[in-house]
Design a protein around this motif. Structure first.
Motif, PDB file in Angstrom:
ATOM      1  N   SER A   1      15.693  -6.305  -2.101  1.00 26.81           N
ATOM      2  CA  SER A   1      17.042  -5.855  -1.735  1.00 26.81           C
ATOM      3  C   SER A   1      17.747  -5.162  -2.907  1.00 26.81           C
ATOM      4  CB  SER A   1      17.871  -7.031  -1.222  1.00 26.81           C
ATOM      5  OG  SER A   1      18.033  -8.026  -2.208  1.00 26.81           O
ATOM      6  N   ARG A   2      17.487  -5.597  -4.138  1.00 29.75           N
ATOM      7  CA  ARG A   2      18.117  -4.956  -5.293  1.00 29.75           C
ATOM      8  C   ARG A   2      17.521  -3.581  -5.552  1.00 29.75           C
ATOM      9  NH1 ARG A   2      18.657 -10.016  -9.623  1.00 29.75           N
ATOM     10  NH2 ARG A   2      20.273 -11.146  -8.453  1.00 29.75           N
ATOM     11  N   THR A   3      16.232  -3.437  -5.317  1.00 29.38           N
ATOM     12  CA  THR A   3      15.589  -2.154  -5.566  1.00 29.38           C
ATOM     13  C   THR A   3      15.990  -1.109  -4.518  1.00 29.38           C
ATOM     14  OG1 THR A   3      13.684  -3.284  -6.550  1.00 29.38           O
ATOM     15  CG2 THR A   3      13.353  -0.993  -5.886  1.00 29.38           C
ATOM     16  N   LEU A   4      16.220  -1.538  -3.283  1.00 24.93           N
ATOM     17  CA  LEU A   4      16.418  -0.599  -2.178  1.00 24.93           C
ATOM     18  C   LEU A   4      17.877  -0.440  -1.769  1.00 24.93           C
ATOM     19  CD1 LEU A   4      13.356  -1.555   0.057  1.00 24.93           C
ATOM     20  CD2 LEU A   4      13.511   0.136  -1.788  1.00 24.93           C
TER      21      LEU A   4
ATOM     22  N   ARG B   1       9.380   7.845  -5.725  1.00 24.42           N
ATOM     23  CA  ARG B   1       9.720   7.093  -6.931  1.00 24.42           C
ATOM     24  C   ARG B   1       9.828   5.601  -6.652  1.00 24.42           C
ATOM     25  NH1 ARG B   1      15.843   7.275  -8.609  1.00 24.42           N
ATOM     26  NH2 ARG B   1      15.806   5.966  -6.741  1.00 24.42           N
ATOM     27  N   ASP B   2      10.505   5.249  -5.561  1.00 20.99           N
ATOM     28  CA  ASP B   2      10.846   3.847  -5.325  1.00 20.99           C
ATOM     29  C   ASP B   2       9.685   3.027  -4.784  1.00 20.99           C
ATOM     30  OD1 ASP B   2      13.385   4.061  -6.342  1.00 20.99           O
ATOM     31  OD2 ASP B   2      14.247   4.704  -4.435  1.00 20.99           O
TER      32      ASP B   2
ATOM     33  N   GLU C   1       0.837  -1.193   0.000  1.00 20.00           N
ATOM     34  CA  GLU C   1       0.000   0.000   0.000  1.00 20.00           C
ATOM     35  C   GLU C   1       0.880   1.254   0.000  1.00 20.00           C
ATOM     36  OE1 GLU C   1       0.015  -2.489   2.191  1.00 20.00           O
ATOM     37  OE2 GLU C   1      -1.986  -2.920   2.981  1.00 20.00           O
ATOM     38  N   PRO C   2       0.524   2.281  -0.750  1.00 22.43           N
ATOM     39  CA  PRO C   2       1.411   3.434  -0.943  1.00 22.43           C
ATOM     40  C   PRO C   2       1.861   4.122   0.344  1.00 22.43           C
ATOM     41  CG  PRO C   2      -0.373   3.472  -2.542  1.00 22.43           C
ATOM     42  CD  PRO C   2      -0.694   2.370  -1.596  1.00 22.43           C
ATOM     43  N   GLU C   3       0.925   4.421   1.260  1.00 29.50           N
ATOM     44  CA  GLU C   3       1.308   5.196   2.438  1.00 29.50           C
ATOM     45  C   GLU C   3       2.278   4.429   3.352  1.00 29.50           C
ATOM     46  OE1 GLU C   3      -0.638   7.737   6.160  1.00 29.50           O
ATOM     47  OE2 GLU C   3      -1.936   6.706   4.716  1.00 29.50           O
TER      48      GLU C   3
ATOM     49  N   ALA D   1       7.956   3.513   5.307  1.00 32.06           N
ATOM     50  CA  ALA D   1       9.096   2.617   5.514  1.00 32.06           C
ATOM     51  C   ALA D   1      10.316   3.117   4.744  1.00 32.06           C
ATOM     52  CB  ALA D   1       8.733   1.202   5.079  1.00 32.06           C
ATOM     53  N   LEU D   2      10.109   3.527   3.509  1.00 28.27           N
ATOM     54  CA  LEU D   2      11.229   4.014   2.692  1.00 28.27           C
ATOM     55  C   LEU D   2      11.787   5.326   3.235  1.00 28.27           C
ATOM     56  CD1 LEU D   2       9.986   3.197  -0.930  1.00 28.27           C
ATOM     57  CD2 LEU D   2      11.399   1.824   0.605  1.00 28.27           C
ATOM     58  N   ASN D   3      10.942   6.169   3.789  1.00 29.93           N
ATOM     59  CA  ASN D   3      11.415   7.420   4.395  1.00 29.93           C
ATOM     60  C   ASN D   3      12.374   7.141   5.553  1.00 29.93           C
ATOM     61  OD1 ASN D   3      10.378   9.721   3.013  1.00 29.93           O
ATOM     62  ND2 ASN D   3       8.325   9.250   3.767  1.00 29.93           N
ATOM     63  N   VAL D   4      12.037   6.131   6.376  1.00 31.89           N
ATOM     64  CA  VAL D   4      12.914   5.784   7.490  1.00 31.89           C
ATOM     65  C   VAL D   4      14.266   5.285   6.978  1.00 31.89           C
ATOM     66  CG1 VAL D   4      13.260   4.177   9.409  1.00 31.89           C
ATOM     67  CG2 VAL D   4      11.039   5.293   9.104  1.00 31.89           C
TER      68      VAL D   4
END
Length: 439
Positions: A407-410, A420-421, A238-240, A245-248
């Motif tokens: 793991s490859r994407t992040l 974006r990610d 889910e987007p939010e 998680a990515l912000n952290v």
């Protein structure tokens, strides 16, 4: 055996005599019949099977304390000559363990009886037909008294495929001489570390491997999200929650409190860095406690533990569960004995020994009150509370592909752009779920 050897010698001498039959095809037929009879006679004269109990092999990672070998010894003794359990050690690295096992199982290797199975392999091994469904009559015993999350890791398509043996979750470790009150969220932790000097870093796992996936899944679950839907057939993300998680991850990697080697750090690198005394926080498993006691007692003297940080204020974290389940190979020649042996290996006493000697948290809830376990794991109450809220990684036969996609994407985390990610990650997981674009 002397009579057998005499028969074989005489048959061999007869075979060397010339056969005077003019018709060539009759000679060929006679020799064929003769060799057939010789094979029958000699096979009956082979040495008998060795005396003693049947041997069962337990393939499991090389546990350094000797707790697993002690469990095998105890179960062999309890079997009273019905079977003997031989431990075959696999590498410490989970990816190498899986590689060795999948090669053998794909070839139908009959030498494997019991598998020490990482909790993320259940769906893959069951779907491939490499492990046997747990007998219905023994299902209750295999799951009774265990954490529900541990039983879930051994379940696929509403069937039990293994018995939970050990479990694990990460905690937040911190310096009590530098931090008066441990943080409850990632934002609080990063802010606290940034207020200190550069000798108070945050240790975490940022290399492109399973540990990075574990970090993301834990952050995502703590933000209220999940990678796949309930039945594991569709991507959720889910987007939010995904952006949170990515912000952290982005904030950690770009913080001045981040370790310079974050992008290449695994659990052991984080442990070693914390033991130098130049870190204020560490996200890691319980093995770091006895290590600090032995290798850095001055650090251990000021080492506290608390729950893994949350992502959303007033919402407790939900951390990814690990551990080992015991399954029985489809190709075992002695499946009934193997089920009995696996049940013994995962018994209360053997889980206690694994905790006491090896520091491996039990899957049995009651053992967290055992004095020996509490001495070895003084943070037992925190582990138990964390395990109640723990989450699985995606339960799917394609888990390895999905983990690689994450793991490859992040990686590296410092390059993450959350808006974006989040979309890139969802697309990568969708492709992995279709077994596309893996190479």
């Amino acid at each position: 055996m002397d009579v057998c050897r005499l028969i074989v010698r005489r048959l061999n001498r007869a075979a060397r005599r010339p056969v005077r039959i003019s018709a060539r095809h009759f000679v060929t037929l006679w020799r064929l019949l003769f060799l057939t009879s010789l094979g029958i006679l000699t096979s009956s004269c082979r040495d008998p099977e060795p005396a003693g109990p049947l041997r069962l092999t337990w393939y499991v990672f090389d546990e350094p304390s000797g707790a697993f070998r002690e469990a095998a010894r105890r179960c062999t003794e309890a079997a009273r000559e019905r079977y003997r359990i031989d431990v075959v050690s696999l590498p410490a690295d989970a990816d190498q363990q899986r590689e060795q096992l999948t090669r053998r199982l794909a070839a139908g290797d009959e030498s494997i009886d019991i598998i020490g199975m990482d909790v993320i392999w259940t769906a893959e091994f069951a779907e491939a037909g490499w492990i046997r469904e747990w007998p219905t009559r023994a299902t209750r015993r295999a799951s009774a008294g265990r954490f529900p999350i541990a039983v879930q890791t051994a379940t696929y398509k509403n069937m039990l495929w293994a018995t939970p043996f050990t479990t694990n979750v990460q905690l937040l470790w911190y310096r009590t001489d530098r931090i008066r009150k441990p943080p409850k969220t990632w934002d609080e932790m990063i802010e606290l570390a940034e207020k200190l000097d550069r000798n108070n870093r945050i240790q975490a796992q940022g290399e492109r491997y399973e540990g990075l996936t574990v970090l993301f899944v834990s952050l995502l679950a703590s933000a209220g999200g999940k990678v796949l839907d309930a039945d594991g057939s569709q991507v959720s993300l889910e987007p939010e929650p995904t952006r949170k998680a990515l912000n952290v991850m982005k904030r950690l990697a770009t913080s001045r409190a981040a370790d310079p080697g974050l992008s290449t750090n695994r659990e052991d690198q984080a442990r070693l860095a914390f033991e130098t005394g130049r870190s204020a926080f560490m996200l890691n498993y319980g093995f770091v406690w006895p290590s600090a006691l032995q290798n850095a007692p001055e650090v251990a003297a000021n080492m506290g533990w608390t729950r893994w940080p949350g992502v959303v204020p007033d919402r407790p974290s939900r951390v990814t569960v690990g551990g080992i389940d015991l399954a029985v190979s489809t190709y075992s020649r002695y499946p009934e004995l193997a089920f009995d042996a696996a049940e013994c290996l995962a018994s209360k006493d053997n889980q206690r020994i694994a905790a006491e000697r090896g520091g491996l948290p039990p899957t049995l809830y009651a053992l967290y009150d055992h004095p020996a376990v509490r001495r070895r794991l003084p943070f037992a109450d925190l582990l138990r509370a964390t395990l109640k809220d723990a989450v699985e990684r995606p339960r799917t036969p394609l888990y390895t592909d999905i983990s690689l996609a994450i793991s490859r994407t992040l990686h590296p985390m410092r390059d993450i752009k959350p808006a974006r990610d989040a979309a890139r990650l969802k697309k990568a997981v969708q492709r992995a779920l279709r077994s596309e674009g893996l190479l």
